[in-house]
Design an enzyme around this catalytic site. Structure first.
Site, PDB file in Angstrom:
ATOM      1  N   LEU A  11     -20.298  14.603  -8.377  1.00 52.14           N
ATOM      2  CA  LEU A  11     -20.690  14.486  -6.976  1.00 52.14           C
ATOM      3  C   LEU A  11     -19.945  15.557  -6.194  1.00 52.14           C
ATOM      4  O   LEU A  11     -18.724  15.494  -6.061  1.00 52.14           O
ATOM      5  CB  LEU A  11     -20.336  13.094  -6.418  1.00 52.14           C
ATOM      6  CG  LEU A  11     -20.775  11.896  -7.265  1.00 52.14           C
ATOM      7  CD1 LEU A  11     -20.421  10.582  -6.551  1.00 52.14           C
ATOM      8  CD2 LEU A  11     -22.277  11.954  -7.558  1.00 52.14           C
ATOM      9  N   GLY A  14     -18.750  22.037  -4.427  1.00 54.63           N
ATOM     10  CA  GLY A  14     -18.014  22.957  -3.560  1.00 54.63           C
ATOM     11  C   GLY A  14     -16.982  23.716  -4.371  1.00 54.63           C
ATOM     12  O   GLY A  14     -17.220  24.054  -5.540  1.00 54.63           O
ATOM     13  N   GLY A  17     -16.016  21.263  -7.409  1.00 56.15           N
ATOM     14  CA  GLY A  17     -17.186  20.855  -8.199  1.00 56.15           C
ATOM     15  C   GLY A  17     -17.782  22.018  -8.979  1.00 56.15           C
ATOM     16  O   GLY A  17     -18.143  21.869 -10.156  1.00 56.15           O
ATOM     17  N   ARG A  47     -25.458  17.771  -0.707  1.00 54.34           N
ATOM     18  CA  ARG A  47     -26.272  17.527   0.489  1.00 54.34           C
ATOM     19  C   ARG A  47     -27.496  18.434   0.469  1.00 54.34           C
ATOM     20  O   ARG A  47     -28.583  18.047   0.831  1.00 54.34           O
ATOM     21  CB  ARG A  47     -25.449  17.810   1.752  1.00 54.34           C
ATOM     22  CG  ARG A  47     -24.508  16.693   2.113  1.00 54.34           C
ATOM     23  CD  ARG A  47     -23.676  17.053   3.306  1.00 54.34           C
ATOM     24  NE  ARG A  47     -22.785  18.175   2.987  1.00 54.34           N
ATOM     25  CZ  ARG A  47     -21.596  18.363   3.520  1.00 54.34           C
ATOM     26  NH1 ARG A  47     -21.154  17.513   4.414  1.00 54.34           N
ATOM     27  NH2 ARG A  47     -20.841  19.387   3.200  1.00 54.34           N
ATOM     28  N   LYS A 105      -7.689  12.678  -2.239  1.00 53.84           N
ATOM     29  CA  LYS A 105      -6.377  12.114  -1.878  1.00 53.84           C
ATOM     30  C   LYS A 105      -6.465  11.211  -0.661  1.00 53.84           C
ATOM     31  O   LYS A 105      -5.800  10.180  -0.591  1.00 53.84           O
ATOM     32  CB  LYS A 105      -5.355  13.226  -1.638  1.00 53.84           C
ATOM     33  CG  LYS A 105      -5.772  14.211  -0.559  1.00 53.84           C
ATOM     34  CD  LYS A 105      -5.335  15.611  -0.876  1.00 53.84           C
ATOM     35  CE  LYS A 105      -6.344  16.595  -0.325  1.00 53.84           C
ATOM     36  NZ  LYS A 105      -6.219  17.928  -0.787  1.00 53.84           N
ATOM     37  N   VAL A 132      -3.157  14.828  -6.240  1.00 49.84           N
ATOM     38  CA  VAL A 132      -1.807  15.254  -5.840  1.00 49.84           C
ATOM     39  C   VAL A 132      -1.447  16.547  -6.561  1.00 49.84           C
ATOM     40  O   VAL A 132      -1.463  16.605  -7.790  1.00 49.84           O
ATOM     41  CB  VAL A 132      -0.737  14.185  -6.170  1.00 49.84           C
ATOM     42  CG1 VAL A 132       0.645  14.663  -5.749  1.00 49.84           C
ATOM     43  CG2 VAL A 132      -1.069  12.871  -5.488  1.00 49.84           C
ATOM     44  N   GLY A 187      -7.107  33.044   4.693  1.00 52.67           N
ATOM     45  CA  GLY A 187      -7.805  31.927   4.061  1.00 52.67           C
ATOM     46  C   GLY A 187      -6.876  30.855   3.507  1.00 52.67           C
ATOM     47  O   GLY A 187      -7.322  29.952   2.807  1.00 52.67           O
ATOM     48  N   LYS A 205      -0.435  12.348  -0.033  1.00 51.13           N
ATOM     49  CA  LYS A 205       0.067  12.558  -1.396  1.00 51.13           C
ATOM     50  C   LYS A 205       1.359  11.762  -1.624  1.00 51.13           C
ATOM     51  O   LYS A 205       1.582  11.215  -2.708  1.00 51.13           O
ATOM     52  CB  LYS A 205       0.284  14.048  -1.637  1.00 51.13           C
ATOM     53  CG  LYS A 205      -1.052  14.811  -1.668  1.00 51.13           C
ATOM     54  CD  LYS A 205      -0.843  16.293  -1.511  1.00 51.13           C
ATOM     55  CE  LYS A 205      -2.172  17.037  -1.539  1.00 51.13           C
ATOM     56  NZ  LYS A 205      -2.020  18.456  -1.175  1.00 51.13           N
TER      57      LYS A 205
HETATM   58  P1  NAP Z   1     -15.995  21.369  -0.554  1.00 51.03           P
HETATM   59  O1  NAP Z   1     -15.878  22.785  -1.028  1.00 51.03           O
HETATM   60  O2  NAP Z   1     -16.117  21.105   0.889  1.00 51.03           O
HETATM   61  O3  NAP Z   1     -17.263  20.743  -1.293  1.00 51.03           O
HETATM   62  C1  NAP Z   1     -17.729  19.449  -1.017  1.00 51.03           C
HETATM   63  C2  NAP Z   1     -19.019  19.220  -1.805  1.00 51.03           C
HETATM   64  O4  NAP Z   1     -19.418  17.869  -1.606  1.00 51.03           O
HETATM   65  C3  NAP Z   1     -20.183  20.101  -1.353  1.00 51.03           C
HETATM   66  O5  NAP Z   1     -20.898  20.585  -2.467  1.00 51.03           O
HETATM   67  C4  NAP Z   1     -21.061  19.150  -0.539  1.00 51.03           C
HETATM   68  O6  NAP Z   1     -22.475  19.382  -0.668  1.00 51.03           O
HETATM   69  C5  NAP Z   1     -20.771  17.816  -1.203  1.00 51.03           C
HETATM   70  N1  NAP Z   1     -20.919  16.726  -0.242  1.00 51.03           N
HETATM   71  C6  NAP Z   1     -20.158  16.459   0.846  1.00 51.03           C
HETATM   72  N2  NAP Z   1     -20.611  15.375   1.499  1.00 51.03           N
HETATM   73  C7  NAP Z   1     -21.696  14.960   0.795  1.00 51.03           C
HETATM   74  C8  NAP Z   1     -22.613  13.904   0.962  1.00 51.03           C
HETATM   75  N3  NAP Z   1     -22.542  13.074   2.003  1.00 51.03           N
HETATM   76  N4  NAP Z   1     -23.601  13.756   0.049  1.00 51.03           N
HETATM   77  C9  NAP Z   1     -23.711  14.617  -0.989  1.00 51.03           C
HETATM   78  N5  NAP Z   1     -22.864  15.647  -1.202  1.00 51.03           N
HETATM   79  C10 NAP Z   1     -21.881  15.812  -0.325  1.00 51.03           C
HETATM   80  O7  NAP Z   1     -14.768  20.504  -1.086  1.00 51.03           O
HETATM   81  P2  NAP Z   1     -13.698  20.873  -2.224  1.00 51.03           P
HETATM   82  O8  NAP Z   1     -12.716  21.839  -1.685  1.00 51.03           O
HETATM   83  O9  NAP Z   1     -14.428  21.208  -3.483  1.00 51.03           O
HETATM   84  O10 NAP Z   1     -12.939  19.488  -2.371  1.00 51.03           O
HETATM   85  C11 NAP Z   1     -13.528  18.387  -3.048  1.00 51.03           C
HETATM   86  C12 NAP Z   1     -12.507  17.262  -3.167  1.00 51.03           C
HETATM   87  O11 NAP Z   1     -11.392  17.709  -3.924  1.00 51.03           O
HETATM   88  C13 NAP Z   1     -11.912  16.756  -1.830  1.00 51.03           C
HETATM   89  O12 NAP Z   1     -11.657  15.373  -1.930  1.00 51.03           O
HETATM   90  C14 NAP Z   1     -10.599  17.497  -1.723  1.00 51.03           C
HETATM   91  O13 NAP Z   1      -9.664  16.817  -0.930  1.00 51.03           O
HETATM   92  C15 NAP Z   1     -10.191  17.512  -3.179  1.00 51.03           C
HETATM   93  N6  NAP Z   1      -9.256  18.571  -3.497  1.00 51.03           N
HETATM   94  C16 NAP Z   1      -9.579  19.855  -3.220  1.00 51.03           C
HETATM   95  C17 NAP Z   1      -8.682  20.860  -3.530  1.00 51.03           C
HETATM   96  C18 NAP Z   1      -9.034  22.303  -3.226  1.00 51.03           C
HETATM   97  O14 NAP Z   1      -8.166  23.162  -3.477  1.00 51.03           O
HETATM   98  N7  NAP Z   1     -10.201  22.615  -2.749  1.00 51.03           N
HETATM   99  C19 NAP Z   1      -7.435  20.541  -4.119  1.00 51.03           C
HETATM  100  C20 NAP Z   1      -7.143  19.205  -4.426  1.00 51.03           C
HETATM  101  C21 NAP Z   1      -8.062  18.228  -4.104  1.00 51.03           C
HETATM  102  P3  NAP Z   1     -23.156  20.712  -0.064  1.00 51.03           P
HETATM  103  O15 NAP Z   1     -22.601  21.837  -0.900  1.00 51.03           O
HETATM  104  O16 NAP Z   1     -24.598  20.512  -0.299  1.00 51.03           O
HETATM  105  O17 NAP Z   1     -22.748  20.782   1.360  1.00 51.03           O
END
Ligand code: NAP
Length: 439
Positions: A11, A14, A17, A47, A105, A132, A187, A205
């Site tokens: 799911l 981004g 994923g 989405r 988290k 974390v 960034g 965390k």
């Molecule tokens: P992101 O780049 O914002 O990606 C979020 C993804 O979720 C997007 O593909 C979005 O779809 C999809 N999405 C969001 N709301 C949705 C909904 N209502 N229905 C269906 N799909 C939905 O986020 P990310 O940086 O990958 O982070 C993902 C998770 O990992 C978060 O919980 C974050 O806290 C955690 N995390 C991230 C990092 C990091 O370095 N990025 C580190 C540790 C933990 P669309 O693409 O279609 O908009």
């Protein structure tokens, strides 16, 4: 060896994923050998379903509910982000008998146990190593490797954005505002940096770490929190003179009173850290967690705390564990909250302090200041005084920096209030804690 494939639904496509899907596709043969069955991607929840998303379009769906409830999905990997709709999707998955891996988290730090209970009821796994410190293995060492030991303290730098900003301030003498602007331009900070700079992310965390380390439910609301927005270039100059760096620390501690009563403290704040402490030299966007356990002593975990690929590494570790458990018919460790320790209020926590104040440059000031510390039973370890000049070079008072021995937050707060009322004190510029030194 079972040949029945393990079906995975991801799911979110981004930052994280996309990397998880890439690893599942590119490392299929290795993953199959490690799991004992092939891992098959059944679908990806997003989405926006479109052709240009870098994956086969037929894998994409915006119907999360339907994807999560498919009979051929064994593991749901939640990487969407916000608390909702993630909570709903995870609950549906667990209730449907799927194991769940998440990096969320905010959700895990808010959870009051309903997700763990649902996993327990369905006898499936709920893993969240990536929630974390990104790639750094810290949840599994705490829940498994140290399961036979007693953790005393977990202290870490768990937010890369703030560590990047503070490192820049330390290296260049920049102000907070200018270091934040640079971090945003490169960034490292989001358009709205509030969650990072005000310590909310680190507090989430800390809640997760404290819950696991001390077998007690700790939520983000239980964590005392201060951000880095008030840390100044002058604080860094004073810290350097004292042989310290300044870091945003997440600290989780098991406190034992003289009568043997135990409590848990979880707190996040910027603190002076002596340069010989292992956390003082963790720079840039890196994270590190130091765990102290009764038998093991001090252990340190260091690495990349965020970013798509590093976070995907931790997610995939969980996916492989959950898949192996499916193949072998077992489960990982269940949630352990048996200790149910009370949460200590910040007022009762003893730490060392650094107090920086502007005073009138006249005889007797130092003794008046020292008297207030003494009156509140806060013992002074070190005092530095320097004259100040105005832009024309004329003398305009003095600056006093006091470093205390350990005192409670309550005693220090009372001292600072009293100092602010002294006629000879012009301004209390800053009050920071000092961690990582014993006296
Ligand atoms: P992101 O780049 O914002 O990606 C979020 C993804 O979720 C997007 O593909 C979005 O779809 C999809 N999405 C969001 N709301 C949705 C909904 N209502 N229905 C269906 N799909 C939905 O986020 P990310 O940086 O990958 O982070 C993902 C998770 O990992 C978060 O919980 C974050 O806290 C955690 N995390 C991230 C990092 C990091 O370095 N990025 C580190 C540790 C933990 P669309 O693409 O279609 O908009």
């Amino acid at each position: 060896m079972s040949e029945k494939p393990i079906g995975v639904a991801v799911l979110g496509l981004g930052n994280v994923g996309t990397e998880v899907v890439r690893i599942i596709e590119e490392s299929a043969a290795d993953l199959e050998a490690r799991i004992g069955a092939p891992l098959q991607l059944r679908g990806i929840g997003v989405r926006r379903v479109a052709k240009d998303r870098g994956v086969a379009e037929e894998l994409l769906t915006d119907d999360i509910e339907k994807l999560v409830s498919r009979d051929d999905v064994d593991i749901v990997v939640e990487l969407m982000g916000p608390v909702e709709p993630a909570r709903k999707a995870i609950m549906a998955a667990l209730e449907g008998g799927k194991s769940v891996v998440t990096a969320n988290k905010a959700l895990m730090a808010q959870s009051t146990g309903e997700l763990a209970q649902a996993a327990e009821k369905a006898r499936v796994d709920l893993y969240f190593e990536a929630a974390v410190a990104g790639a750094i293995p810290v949840i599994r060492p705490l829940t498994q490797s140290l399961a036979g030991d007693s953790v005393v303290r977990v202290a870490g730098i768990v937010n890369g954005t703030t560590n990047y900003i503070l490192s820049a301030m330390n290296d260049t003498g920049a102000s907070y505002e200018s270091a934040l602007a640079d971090a945003s331009a490169l960034g490292y900070a989001e358009a709205d940096p509030t969650a990072d700079v005000e310590g909310y992310d680190a507090a989430a965390k800390a809640a997760i770490l404290a819950s696991i380390a001390f077998h007690t439910r700790v939520t983000a609301d239980d964590v005392y929190r201060e951000g880095i927005t008030k840390v100044s270039a002058e604080d860094f100059a004073s810290a350097k003179a004292l042989g310290c760096n300044i870091k945003l620390l997440a600290i989780c501690e098991r406190l034992v009173s003289g009568k043997g009563k135990q409590r848990v403290s979880a707190r996040v704040y910027p603190a002076l850290v002596p340069l010989d402490h292992p956390l003082a030299s963790v720079n840039g966007a890196f994270n590190a967690v130091v765990v102290e356990a009764e038998a093991a002593g001090r252990l340190m975990f260091y690495g990349q705390g965020a970013g798509g690929a590093p976070t995907a590494s931790a997610v995939m570790g969980d996916v492989v564990m959950a898949a192996r458990n499916r193949v072998q018919g077992g489960r990982g460790p269940r949630e352990s909250k048996y200790a149910k320790l009370p949460i200590a209020s910040i007022g009762a926590i003893p730490t060392r302090y650094y107090v920086n104040m502007n005073v009138k440059d006249q005889p007797g000031v130092l003794s008046a200041v020292a008297a207030e510390f003494s009156r509140h039973e806060v013992s002074i370890a070190e005092v530095r005084q320097e004259g100040m000049t105005d832009p024309e070079g004329e003398p305009c008072g003095a600056r006093i920096v006091v470093v205390t021995h350990r005192a409670t937050d309550a005693a220090l707060s009372d001292t600072v209030k009293a100092l602010a009322e002294l006629d000879v004190v012009q301004d209390i510029n800053s009050v920071l804690r000092m961690e990582g030194s014993d006296s």
